[in-house]
Design an enzyme around this catalytic site. Structure first.
Site, PDB file in Angstrom:
ATOM      1  N   GLY A  10      10.517  -2.889  -8.806  1.00  0.00           N
ATOM      2  CA  GLY A  10       9.522  -3.503  -8.063  1.00  0.00           C
ATOM      3  C   GLY A  10       9.367  -2.002  -7.246  1.00  0.00           C
ATOM      4  O   GLY A  10       8.376  -1.318  -7.613  1.00  0.00           O
ATOM      5  N   ARG A  43     -12.424 -23.081  24.424  1.00  0.00           N
ATOM      6  CA  ARG A  43     -11.058 -23.826  24.895  1.00  0.00           C
ATOM      7  C   ARG A  43     -10.756 -23.805  26.130  1.00  0.00           C
ATOM      8  O   ARG A  43     -10.858 -22.412  26.787  1.00  0.00           O
ATOM      9  CB  ARG A  43      -9.935 -23.302  24.113  1.00  0.00           C
ATOM     10  CG  ARG A  43      -8.762 -23.892  24.727  1.00  0.00           C
ATOM     11  CD  ARG A  43      -8.576 -25.384  23.866  1.00  0.00           C
ATOM     12  NE  ARG A  43      -7.143 -25.955  24.486  1.00  0.00           N
ATOM     13  CZ  ARG A  43      -6.762 -26.935  24.060  1.00  0.00           C
ATOM     14  NH1 ARG A  43      -7.548 -28.067  23.731  1.00  0.00           N
ATOM     15  NH2 ARG A  43      -5.618 -27.463  24.748  1.00  0.00           N
ATOM     16  N   GLU A  54       1.812  -3.672  -3.663  1.00  0.00           N
ATOM     17  CA  GLU A  54       1.382  -2.377  -4.121  1.00  0.00           C
ATOM     18  C   GLU A  54       2.058  -1.107  -3.088  1.00  0.00           C
ATOM     19  O   GLU A  54       1.666  -0.118  -2.629  1.00  0.00           O
ATOM     20  CB  GLU A  54      -0.207  -2.179  -3.808  1.00  0.00           C
ATOM     21  CG  GLU A  54      -0.780  -2.919  -4.646  1.00  0.00           C
ATOM     22  CD  GLU A  54      -2.269  -2.838  -4.710  1.00  0.00           C
ATOM     23  OE1 GLU A  54      -2.787  -1.731  -4.631  1.00  0.00           O
ATOM     24  OE2 GLU A  54      -3.114  -3.716  -5.361  1.00  0.00           O
ATOM     25  N   GLU A 110       8.044   0.005   3.656  1.00  0.00           N
ATOM     26  CA  GLU A 110       9.105   1.059   3.374  1.00  0.00           C
ATOM     27  C   GLU A 110       8.744   2.086   2.423  1.00  0.00           C
ATOM     28  O   GLU A 110       9.009   3.574   2.525  1.00  0.00           O
ATOM     29  CB  GLU A 110      10.371   0.407   3.051  1.00  0.00           C
ATOM     30  CG  GLU A 110      11.102  -0.504   4.069  1.00  0.00           C
ATOM     31  CD  GLU A 110      10.352  -1.802   4.355  1.00  0.00           C
ATOM     32  OE1 GLU A 110       9.698  -2.196   3.429  1.00  0.00           O
ATOM     33  OE2 GLU A 110      10.391  -2.524   5.196  1.00  0.00           O
TER      34      GLU A 110
HETATM   35  N1  CAA Z   1      -0.004  10.872  -7.870  1.00  0.00           N
HETATM   36  C1  CAA Z   1       0.480  11.750  -9.004  1.00  0.00           C
HETATM   37  N2  CAA Z   1       1.763  12.034  -9.143  1.00  0.00           N
HETATM   38  C2  CAA Z   1       2.701  11.206  -8.454  1.00  0.00           C
HETATM   39  C3  CAA Z   1       2.331  10.371  -7.407  1.00  0.00           C
HETATM   40  C4  CAA Z   1       0.960  10.337  -6.882  1.00  0.00           C
HETATM   41  N3  CAA Z   1       0.652   9.540  -6.124  1.00  0.00           N
HETATM   42  N4  CAA Z   1       3.475   9.878  -6.794  1.00  0.00           N
HETATM   43  C5  CAA Z   1       4.508  10.584  -7.493  1.00  0.00           C
HETATM   44  N5  CAA Z   1       3.980  11.239  -8.316  1.00  0.00           N
HETATM   45  C6  CAA Z   1       4.867  12.045  -9.589  1.00  0.00           C
HETATM   46  C7  CAA Z   1       5.406  13.330  -9.059  1.00  0.00           C
HETATM   47  O1  CAA Z   1       4.834  14.230  -8.970  1.00  0.00           O
HETATM   48  C8  CAA Z   1       6.594  13.414 -10.300  1.00  0.00           C
HETATM   49  O2  CAA Z   1       5.946  14.208 -11.176  1.00  0.00           O
HETATM   50  P1  CAA Z   1       7.020  15.432 -11.590  1.00  0.00           P
HETATM   51  O3  CAA Z   1       8.167  15.007 -12.239  1.00  0.00           O
HETATM   52  O4  CAA Z   1       6.095  15.883 -12.788  1.00  0.00           O
HETATM   53  O5  CAA Z   1       7.009  16.242 -10.732  1.00  0.00           O
HETATM   54  C9  CAA Z   1       6.906  11.682 -10.596  1.00  0.00           C
HETATM   55  O6  CAA Z   1       5.578  11.156 -10.206  1.00  0.00           O
HETATM   56  C10 CAA Z   1       8.084  11.101 -10.079  1.00  0.00           C
HETATM   57  O7  CAA Z   1       7.976  11.109  -8.751  1.00  0.00           O
HETATM   58  P2  CAA Z   1       8.922  10.969  -7.604  1.00  0.00           P
HETATM   59  O8  CAA Z   1      10.259  11.638  -8.043  1.00  0.00           O
HETATM   60  O9  CAA Z   1       8.431  11.043  -6.124  1.00  0.00           O
HETATM   61  O10 CAA Z   1       9.279   9.501  -8.028  1.00  0.00           O
HETATM   62  P3  CAA Z   1      10.211   8.260  -7.271  1.00  0.00           P
HETATM   63  O11 CAA Z   1      10.950   7.544  -8.184  1.00  0.00           O
HETATM   64  O12 CAA Z   1      11.155   9.213  -6.118  1.00  0.00           O
HETATM   65  O13 CAA Z   1       9.080   7.324  -6.912  1.00  0.00           O
HETATM   66  C11 CAA Z   1       7.693   6.257  -5.134  1.00  0.00           C
HETATM   67  C12 CAA Z   1       8.366   7.521  -5.703  1.00  0.00           C
HETATM   68  C13 CAA Z   1       6.725   6.578  -4.047  1.00  0.00           C
HETATM   69  C14 CAA Z   1       9.014   5.526  -4.189  1.00  0.00           C
HETATM   70  C15 CAA Z   1       7.249   5.086  -6.277  1.00  0.00           C
HETATM   71  O14 CAA Z   1       8.270   4.762  -7.213  1.00  0.00           O
HETATM   72  C16 CAA Z   1       6.538   3.942  -5.874  1.00  0.00           C
HETATM   73  O15 CAA Z   1       5.324   4.101  -5.215  1.00  0.00           O
HETATM   74  N6  CAA Z   1       7.087   2.943  -5.836  1.00  0.00           N
HETATM   75  C17 CAA Z   1       6.378   1.694  -5.488  1.00  0.00           C
HETATM   76  C18 CAA Z   1       5.819   1.235  -6.653  1.00  0.00           C
HETATM   77  C19 CAA Z   1       4.765   0.260  -6.291  1.00  0.00           C
HETATM   78  O16 CAA Z   1       3.828   0.226  -5.399  1.00  0.00           O
HETATM   79  N7  CAA Z   1       4.861  -1.273  -6.693  1.00  0.00           N
HETATM   80  C20 CAA Z   1       4.071  -2.363  -6.392  1.00  0.00           C
HETATM   81  C21 CAA Z   1       3.673  -2.968  -7.861  1.00  0.00           C
HETATM   82  S1  CAA Z   1       2.069  -3.146  -8.336  1.00  0.00           S
HETATM   83  C22 CAA Z   1       1.499  -4.569  -7.558  1.00  0.00           C
HETATM   84  O17 CAA Z   1       1.911  -4.701  -6.443  1.00  0.00           O
HETATM   85  C23 CAA Z   1       0.234  -4.891  -8.024  1.00  0.00           C
HETATM   86  C24 CAA Z   1      -0.360  -6.103  -7.599  1.00  0.00           C
HETATM   87  O18 CAA Z   1      -0.410  -7.299  -8.509  1.00  0.00           O
HETATM   88  C25 CAA Z   1      -1.112  -6.497  -6.377  1.00  0.00           C
END
Ligand code: CAA
Length: 380
Positions: free
Chosen positions: A131, A268, A363, A367
């Site tokens: 997630g 109220r 989304e 945290e």
């Molecule tokens: N834009 C472009 N690239 C990005 C980026 C962004 N915003 N964020 C990270 N990246 C890239 C990084 O540059 C990196 O690329 P390189 O290896 O080429 O340098 C790569 O992605 C990996 O980045 P991180 O090392 O920062 O990755 P991480 O594993 O540490 O994760 C995180 C970062 C921010 C925690 C991410 O995992 C995250 O956003 N997690 C949450 C996911 C989420 O929002 N889930 C919700 C599900 S969807 C939903 O809720 C839909 C619904 O139905 C309503």
């Protein structure tokens, strides 16, 4: 910063406000109770252009900016956050990513229908064990002849059973970690694609949340979005914009609850006068109003950053973090201002309080927003 709205912005905001009052309000309590999807209302939202607001007119969209989108999101969310999450997912997580990163064939085949609301989209990233930790995808997409073979499970998918097209994130080359992830367009009805049972939720109960199972689903190669291995970046970029939409949703939930509490305080009576004349209530309303204005500034800043071609990862995460906390705080206080009536469905604020909680979870949890913010301020 000057967030002066144009005449067009005001027109869109007012149209969304009227639609919410005239079309969404009447059945909102019943839909929440029955966990009933607002099918007719979403159809009308499509016809009015609320489901593909930022898509270029070339593909059937409204060609509007992000400011217009957040204004409309706020108004719809004041009344019905279940309808606004459908709108948010379709606009931000599905249409935006397809227009930005899809190829011409994909746009003609899918985006033209999604932008008008003829079809609905879903965004499938979360899994039982992925997630927040989005790189740990267990769903696999293995290349074979002219297709990818998709296997795995996705969880908590908004529009899970009502969508026609699903953007599914999956691992293609495990050894490459996040660089081996791809995004695919999967159609409802593809063999081996099963929709799991509906989740029983605390809030946004009118929206339709399911787990999805993929058992050897053959996804044509032409349904991959972008270059091989682009899926993780696709998801992150898409979610960055999505967070602005959810921040606007949280703002709308807070503003809706505040407006109800303010009006209630004027009618109220307690201890011989309207409760607004008691500082205990007036100060609550002052705090609520102040937090909402601060949240609105952050949401507008993020929307303007996106419209001006600036980086919006930081401003979007700050807007979502602050607006979702505001939604939680303000709705709790709105229930308090209503006293016993606040605990009763017909006054709406208890529903808004339940709806507010999800904005701190989906989304990216609060945290996760703090991870994005702290990385940005400490490393950039
Ligand atoms: N834009 C472009 N690239 C990005 C980026 C962004 N915003 N964020 C990270 N990246 C890239 C990084 O540059 C990196 O690329 P390189 O290896 O080429 O340098 C790569 O992605 C990996 O980045 P991180 O090392 O920062 O990755 P991480 O594993 O540490 O994760 C995180 C970062 C921010 C925690 C991410 O995992 C995250 O956003 N997690 C949450 C996911 C989420 O929002 N889930 C919700 C599900 S969807 C939903 O809720 C839909 C619904 O139905 C309503």
């Amino acid at each position: 910063m000057d967030f002066k709205l144009t005449e067009e912005h005001i027109m869109i905001r007012d149209a969304a406000r009227d639609f919410a009052k005239n079309e969404l309000l009447a059945g909102v309590i019943e839909r929440d109770e029955k966990q009933e999807f607002p099918k007719e209302q979403i159809k009308k939202m499509g016809e009015l252009g609320f489901l593909g607001m930022m898509v270029s007119p070339e593909y059937g969209g409204g060609g509007m900016d992000t400011v217009a989108y957040v204004l409309a999101m706020e108004e719809i969310s004041k009344i019905d956050a279940s309808a606004s999450v459908v709108m948010s997912v379709n606009n931000s997580l599905v249409c935006w990513g397809l227009e930005k990163f899809g190829n011409e064939e994909q746009k003609q085949k899918y985006l033209t229908k999604l932008a008008t609301g003829e079809s609905i989209g879903a965004f499938c990233l979360s899994e039982p064990e992925a997630g927040s930790d989005a790189t740990s995808q267990r769903t696999t997409a293995i290349e074979k002849d002219d297709h990818y073979l998709l296997n795995g499970t996705k969880n908590w998918i908004t529009n899970g059973s009502t969508a026609d097209y699903y953007i599914v994130i999956a691992q293609t080359h495990k050894e490459k970690k996040h660089k081996g992830i791809n995004a695919f367009i999967v159609e409802k009805g593809m063999e081996g694609f099963e929709i799991g049972p509906k989740e029983q939720k605390l809030g946004i109960r009118g929206s339709d949340t399911h787990s999805l199972n993929f058992n050897d689903v053959k996804v044509p190669k032409e349904n991959r979005i972008g270059e091989d291995g682009f899926g993780f970046k696709f998801a992150m970029k898409t979610l960055s914009g999505g967070r602005i939409g959810i921040a606007a949703q949280a703002l709308g939930i807070a503003a809706g609850a505040y407006e109800l509490a303010r009006e209630y305080s004027k009618v109220r009576k307690a201890f011989g006068t309207e409760i607004m004349n008691h500082q205990a209530i007036a100060f609550k309303l002052a705090d609520m109003h102040t937090s909402i204005e601060a949240a609105r500034h952050l949401v507008m800043k993020a929307a303007c950053d996106k419209d001006n071609g600036e980086n919006y990862d930081l401003s979007g995460a700050m807007a979502k973090l602050f607006a979702s906390k505001t939604a939680m705080d303000v709705t709790i206080e709105a229930v308090q201002v209503h006293g016993g009536n606040g605990y009763v469905k017909e006054y709406h604020v208890e529903r808004l309080m339940r709806d507010a909680k999800i904005t701190q979870i989906y989304e990216g949890t609060s945290e996760i927003q703090k991870i994005v913010i702290s990385r940005s301020i400490l490393r950039d």
